[in-house]
Design an enzyme around this catalytic site. Sequence first.
Site, short mmCIF file in Angstrom:
data_model
loop_
_atom_site.label_atom_id
_atom_site.label_comp_id
_atom_site.label_asym_id
_atom_site.label_seq_id
_atom_site.Cartn_x
_atom_site.Cartn_y
_atom_site.Cartn_z
N LYS A 44 29.16 17.90 40.10
CA LYS A 44 29.20 18.52 38.78
C LYS A 44 28.83 19.99 38.78
O LYS A 44 29.64 20.85 39.09
CB LYS A 44 28.35 17.71 37.80
CG LYS A 44 29.00 16.36 37.41
CD LYS A 44 28.29 15.70 36.28
CE LYS A 44 28.94 14.37 35.87
NZ LYS A 44 30.25 14.53 35.23
N ASP B 165 20.63 9.66 42.93
CA ASP B 165 21.87 10.23 42.43
C ASP B 165 21.52 11.34 41.44
O ASP B 165 21.05 11.09 40.34
CB ASP B 165 22.68 9.12 41.75
CG ASP B 165 23.97 9.59 41.10
OD1 ASP B 165 24.16 10.81 40.96
OD2 ASP B 165 24.78 8.72 40.71
N PHE C 245 25.42 4.47 36.24
CA PHE C 245 26.83 4.84 36.41
C PHE C 245 26.92 5.73 37.65
O PHE C 245 26.36 6.82 37.68
CB PHE C 245 27.38 5.59 35.20
CG PHE C 245 28.85 5.90 35.33
CD1 PHE C 245 29.81 4.97 34.96
CD2 PHE C 245 29.27 7.11 35.86
CE1 PHE C 245 31.16 5.25 35.11
CE2 PHE C 245 30.61 7.39 36.02
CZ PHE C 245 31.56 6.46 35.64
#
Length: 401
Positions: free
Chosen positions: A254, A225, A138
């Site tokens: 984040k 990532d 994702f």
Amino acid sequence: MSAAPASLSIAEPHVMTTYGRLPIALSHGRGCRVWDTTGREYLDGLGGIAVNTLGHAHPRFVAALQEQVATLIHCSNYYHVPGQEQLAAKLVELSGLTNAFFCSTGLEANEAALKLARKFGHDKGIERPEIIVYEKAFHGRSIATLSATGNPKVQAGFGPLVEGFIRVPMNDLAAVEAAVRDNPNVVAVFLETIQGEGGINAARWDYLRSLRALCDERDLLLMLDEVQCGIGRTGKWFAHQWAGIKPDVMPLAKGLGSGVPIGAVVCGPRAAKIFQPGNHGTTFGGNPLSMRAGVETLRIMEEDGLMENAATVGAHLKATLLRELEGVAGVTEVRGYGLMIGIELDRNCGEILTRAMEAGLLLSVTADRVIRLVPPLILTAAEADEIVSILCPIIKTFLSA
């Protein structure tokens, strides 16, 4: 902790229905606790989905942001932003890479990584560059990052997807080698060091080392990532550091801003000079407020030993979960590193989200069957024990039904 009534509903007639929300609205937080608008208290085991690194209302962080808001919140990237160089220098120091670009979200960071890979290919004379991506991945919900994502459920209804991606299983080196051998236009390998939305699935450390060697041999970009698993969450600054390697491109977001929107792409020598003026940009990315948030987050993490805390408290939480759930029929696996833990069950368990909320614990369920815990990095051992005391009975009751 008192339970939230299942009948509570909050009307949002003017907000698009893009989320299946739980029937509470949060009012304020302190440390690893939050309260809803009715005054009910919850232990935060989700941390805004790995965002609230310093917990809620950390006093030194709040004071720094208040000072910055009163000074300068935003300016255009037409001008130098001193905070960008300050934060970039720190990220370079921590990662061993060389340069950074700042944006506002993980999606934007991943989008920039994809553009870097394509430009890398075009600069080598490859007209149609291809990127190796992964099953269960994702990377975001823009059309390009959605195309790189390995989840047909979130892709459904948004075709045609962007071309140029070759998908392989996680931890299958032979599949990557075959993809590179059979596709001369491959320019990069792009994966999450630990898949978050995919169910807390980690790349094996020996696998990452093999990918690094393959990319060096074939002059490919290794793009990791770390949007969810970076910034100390696993007990190292970046999860790939457990493998003793460095990527060429590392998207972050984040936890880097402890709740203030921020994204970054940190690059090593192979990728750091690919973008030139006019190739990429952002309006909000790198603004003074978000840069201050990033600088202060990393500063407080170092001063308070939060990376070490993530390792020790995370190990305690995982060990306690393993002990309490040992031999429970229906528990497939407890896995993860530091304060990024997944509990996989043998069936869909979305209703545990609501059951935990009603018992005073916030968490998430991802990949349908995996309970995800990504609490603030300030979590104490006592709070970890509290998570276990609330969650394990819920799991056992759910599985016995």
